[in-house]
Design a protein around this motif. Structure first.
Motif, PDB file in Angstrom:
ATOM      1  N   GLY B  22       0.799  -1.225   0.000  1.00 55.16           N
ATOM      2  CA  GLY B  22       0.000   0.000   0.000  1.00 55.16           C
ATOM      3  C   GLY B  22       0.830   1.272   0.000  1.00 55.16           C
ATOM      4  O   GLY B  22       0.412   2.301  -0.529  1.00 55.16           O
ATOM      5  N   ALA B  23       2.030   1.189   0.572  1.00 53.84           N
ATOM      6  CA  ALA B  23       2.872   2.372   0.671  1.00 53.84           C
ATOM      7  C   ALA B  23       3.284   2.903  -0.701  1.00 53.84           C
ATOM      8  O   ALA B  23       3.672   4.067  -0.823  1.00 53.84           O
ATOM      9  N   TYR B  24       3.203   2.058  -1.732  1.00 52.68           N
ATOM     10  CA  TYR B  24       3.643   2.479  -3.069  1.00 52.68           C
ATOM     11  C   TYR B  24       2.501   2.972  -3.948  1.00 52.68           C
ATOM     12  O   TYR B  24       2.723   3.369  -5.089  1.00 52.68           O
ATOM     13  N   LEU B  25       1.271   2.938  -3.418  1.00 53.66           N
ATOM     14  CA  LEU B  25       0.135   3.398  -4.233  1.00 53.66           C
ATOM     15  C   LEU B  25       0.308   4.847  -4.653  1.00 53.66           C
ATOM     16  O   LEU B  25      -0.008   5.220  -5.781  1.00 53.66           O
ATOM     17  N   VAL B  27       3.016   6.444  -5.255  1.00 51.93           N
ATOM     18  CA  VAL B  27       4.005   6.539  -6.334  1.00 51.93           C
ATOM     19  C   VAL B  27       3.334   6.239  -7.677  1.00 51.93           C
ATOM     20  O   VAL B  27       3.541   6.945  -8.673  1.00 51.93           O
TER      21      VAL B  27
END
Lengths: 116, 137
Positions: B22-25, B27
């Protein structure tokens, strides 16, 4: 990049009986669980009067919308209400396209909640 | 953008690969917006795509294999952008279509389809046409 890096921030202030919650940043699947538990805690008592100030939200997806709808339903079930403050055309459009706009009172500004 | 006969039009193809987390959504949302802007989508359409790609990935992340890679392929097809997101999953389930996320995704993207490969890689494709408005309506 850590998994718990917040993409949104929540700040709260009181205006009389009304709780004004300012949400800022990106409300996505990563950020929504925190917003949901936060809003749950505000809608456990009778007649909650919550104003969600979304003017500083830069992204809102269905996980964020779910948080808004959940808070609204919980407040209504306890004879309270959740109102939104929103003037961003994209956020307003998202609410319209998902047909949620009609289920909320949407205020253009929070001036009436400035003193508290 | 030109095409060479008998060869894939490499200029029309962009792939972003990133950790299925989820942390890369955010980006991927930024990449989507940048690409859509480059392809002359309107501001409203860019926002639709940003949300739609995010929704599609969030749906996949629910069953993505932890530590795996999420792939997002952008192709310009005529006047439309076709975006396909895929990830290896633990269950190999086709995304449910009666969810709020799927409703939002279809409303914003227009045409949406999903597929499940034999190796349990689940893909969601969306097709956003320039100038069609949300949900082509």
């Amino acid at each position: 990049m850590s998994d718990d890096q917040p993409t949104s921030r929540i700040r709260e202030r009181l205006a009389g009986e009304t709780v004004v919650v300012e949400v800022s940043g990106e409300v996505d699947a990563l950020a929504a669980p925190r917003l949901i538990s936060y809003l749950d805690s505000l809608t456990t008592r009778d007649r909650p009067d919550v104003v969600l100030d979304l003017r500083r939200v830069t992204f809102l997806d269905c996980s964020g919308l779910t948080a808004l709808v959940r808070a609204r339903n919980r407040a209504l079930a306890r004879s309270g209400r959740v109102r939104l403050v929103c003037d961003d055309p994209f956020t307003l459009r998202t609410l319209r396209v998902t047909r949620l706009a009609g289920h909320f009172t949407i205020l253009p500004d929070a001036s009436e909640f400035r003193l508290g | 953008m030109s095409q060479i006969a008998g060869e894939a039009a490499t200029q029309d193809f962009v792939e972003v690969r990133l950790p299925a987390a989820g942390a890369y959504l955010s980006v991927l949302r930024t990449a989507t917006a940048g690409l859509a802007a480059r392809l002359d989508f309107t501001l409203d359409e860019i926002e639709d795509l940003r949300i739609a790609v995010d929704e599609a990935c969030a749906i996949l992340l629910q069953q993505a294999v932890p530590g795996s890679v999420l792939s997002c392929v952008f192709r310009l097809v005529g006047n439309a952008l076709r975006v396909t997101v895929s990830a290896p999953t633990t269950d190999g389930r086709a995304p449910e279509r009666d969810t709020f996320a799927w409703t939002v995704l279809s409303a914003l993207a227009g045409e949406v389809e999903s597929s499940v490969a034999e190796d349990r890689t689940v893909s969601i494709s969306l097709h956003k046409t320039r100038g069609a408005g949300p949900g082509n309506s």
